[in-house]
Design a protein around this motif. Structure first.
Motif, short mmCIF file in Angstrom:
data_model
loop_
_atom_site.label_atom_id
_atom_site.label_comp_id
_atom_site.label_asym_id
_atom_site.label_seq_id
_atom_site.Cartn_x
_atom_site.Cartn_y
_atom_site.Cartn_z
N ASP A 138 4.43 -23.10 -7.69
CA ASP A 138 4.31 -23.97 -8.86
C ASP A 138 3.92 -23.17 -10.10
OD1 ASP A 138 4.82 -26.42 -7.52
OD2 ASP A 138 2.75 -26.52 -6.83
N ASP A 139 4.40 -23.65 -11.26
CA ASP A 139 3.98 -23.05 -12.52
C ASP A 139 2.48 -23.24 -12.68
OD1 ASP A 139 6.44 -22.17 -13.52
OD2 ASP A 139 6.87 -24.07 -14.51
N PRO A 140 1.77 -22.17 -13.01
CA PRO A 140 0.33 -22.34 -13.24
C PRO A 140 0.09 -23.20 -14.48
CG PRO A 140 1.02 -20.03 -13.51
CD PRO A 140 2.22 -20.82 -13.15
N ASN A 170 0.16 -26.47 -14.64
CA ASN A 170 0.89 -27.74 -14.61
C ASN A 170 0.33 -28.70 -13.57
OD1 ASN A 170 2.90 -27.59 -16.64
ND2 ASN A 170 4.00 -26.10 -15.40
N GLU A 171 -0.95 -28.57 -13.26
CA GLU A 171 -1.54 -29.38 -12.20
C GLU A 171 -1.36 -30.88 -12.46
OE1 GLU A 171 -3.28 -26.87 -13.74
OE2 GLU A 171 -3.18 -25.39 -12.12
N ASP A 172 -1.56 -31.32 -13.72
CA ASP A 172 -1.43 -32.74 -14.05
C ASP A 172 0.01 -33.23 -13.85
OD1 ASP A 172 -4.11 -32.82 -14.67
OD2 ASP A 172 -3.81 -32.74 -16.85
N VAL A 173 0.97 -32.42 -14.25
CA VAL A 173 2.38 -32.76 -14.09
C VAL A 173 2.72 -32.86 -12.61
CG1 VAL A 173 4.74 -31.95 -14.46
CG2 VAL A 173 3.05 -31.77 -16.30
N ILE A 174 2.25 -31.90 -11.83
CA ILE A 174 2.53 -31.88 -10.39
C ILE A 174 1.91 -33.09 -9.70
CG2 ILE A 174 2.09 -30.59 -8.25
CD1 ILE A 174 2.34 -28.01 -10.12
N VAL A 175 0.73 -33.48 -10.10
CA VAL A 175 0.10 -34.69 -9.54
C VAL A 175 0.96 -35.91 -9.84
CG1 VAL A 175 -1.88 -36.25 -9.78
CG2 VAL A 175 -2.26 -33.80 -9.50
N GLN A 176 1.47 -36.02 -11.07
CA GLN A 176 2.35 -37.14 -11.45
C GLN A 176 3.62 -37.14 -10.60
OE1 GLN A 176 2.73 -36.25 -15.71
NE2 GLN A 176 2.02 -38.35 -16.09
N ILE A 177 4.23 -35.98 -10.46
CA ILE A 177 5.46 -35.87 -9.67
C ILE A 177 5.21 -36.32 -8.24
CG2 ILE A 177 7.13 -34.25 -8.68
CD1 ILE A 177 6.80 -32.60 -11.33
N ARG A 232 8.71 -29.39 -2.66
CA ARG A 232 8.68 -27.95 -2.38
C ARG A 232 8.08 -27.15 -3.53
NH1 ARG A 232 12.44 -26.35 1.31
NH2 ARG A 232 11.36 -24.36 1.18
N GLY A 233 8.15 -27.70 -4.75
CA GLY A 233 7.56 -26.97 -5.87
C GLY A 233 8.07 -27.44 -7.21
N PHE A 234 7.40 -26.96 -8.27
CA PHE A 234 7.78 -27.27 -9.65
C PHE A 234 7.67 -25.98 -10.45
CE2 PHE A 234 6.43 -28.60 -13.99
CZ PHE A 234 7.60 -29.25 -14.36
N ARG A 235 8.78 -25.56 -11.01
CA ARG A 235 8.80 -24.31 -11.77
C ARG A 235 9.82 -24.40 -12.90
NH1 ARG A 235 6.07 -20.46 -11.48
NH2 ARG A 235 6.38 -18.29 -11.81
N ASP A 236 9.38 -24.02 -14.10
CA ASP A 236 10.27 -23.99 -15.28
C ASP A 236 10.98 -25.33 -15.50
OD1 ASP A 236 9.61 -21.27 -15.68
OD2 ASP A 236 11.21 -20.64 -14.30
N GLY A 237 10.27 -26.43 -15.27
CA GLY A 237 10.84 -27.76 -15.49
C GLY A 237 11.69 -28.28 -14.34
N VAL A 238 11.84 -27.49 -13.30
CA VAL A 238 12.68 -27.89 -12.17
C VAL A 238 11.80 -28.30 -10.99
CG1 VAL A 238 14.48 -27.16 -10.55
CG2 VAL A 238 14.50 -26.30 -12.91
#
Length: 192
Positions: free
Chosen positions: A113-115, A117-124, A146-152
């Motif tokens: 995951d992109d460092p 971006n914890e709040d975004v990852i929680v929402q996702i 599986r993960g979140f990186r560079d908006g993907v």
């Protein structure tokens, strides 16, 4: 005991509902007889020689038939195996194999995951858990973050949804649209 069956969007996969809990928590996906060695039930289904995938959900089992296998001949075998298992109250997993939650194979490493971006990852993850997983489970499958990186957002489809002809449309049009609507940081969803 009566086992209901339901079709799934994947014509090679049927969903079997034994009318009781299959997994108390999590899911388990078996893509080969070797994967299934920890489960007597999954092993028995693979032992038919006509099954290429088994998936355990909370209250269902999805079974994928090998190419060229007709469900009219395989379905009675699967129902018989399931009935034997549930009537005998056999364990779902062998001895010390903690069973439950879907565990990726070693070759299926998660995306880092992109460092920051914890709040975004929680929402996702919350959207996936509350909006997507119930719908995908209704079709006999599951989805794994599986993960979140560079908006993907990287996701893996499991069970009936793995290999389903409409899984790409589900990812790109359904899930991607939902995530982009609620989480502006999401620009794309990809299968991983």
């Amino acid at each position: 005991m009566f086992i209901e069956t339901e079709t799934t969007p994947n014509p090679a996969t049927l969903k079997f509902l034994p009318g009781q809990e299959v997994m108390a928590s999590g899911t388990r996906d078996f893509a080969s007889p070797e994967d299934a060695e920890i489960s007597p039930l999954a092993s028995a289904l693979f032992d038919t020689g006509e099954v290429t995938g088994v998936f355990f959900g909370r209250d269902f089992i999805s079974v994928t038939a090998a190419p060229g296998v007709e469900w009219s001949t395989l379905k009675p075998q699967v129902v018989s195996i399931l009935l034997d298992h549930f009537v005998s109250q056999a364990p779902l997993f062998t001895g010390g194999s903690a069973a439950g939650i879907s565990v990726p194979a070693e070759e299926d490493e998660d995306i880092v995951d992109d460092p920051g971006n914890e709040d975004v990852i929680v929402q996702i993850k919350e959207l996936l858990e509350t909006r997507v997983r119930p719908a995908v489970a209704g079709d006999g499958g599951d989805i794994r973050y599986r993960g979140f990186r560079d908006g993907v957002v990287y996701l893996t489809m499991q069970g009936a949804c793995s290999g389903c002809p409409s899984s790409t449309a589900t990812l790109k049009h359904g899930i991607e649209g939902l995530l982009k609507h609620y989480v502006p940081e999401v620009v794309e969803v990809r299968a991983a």
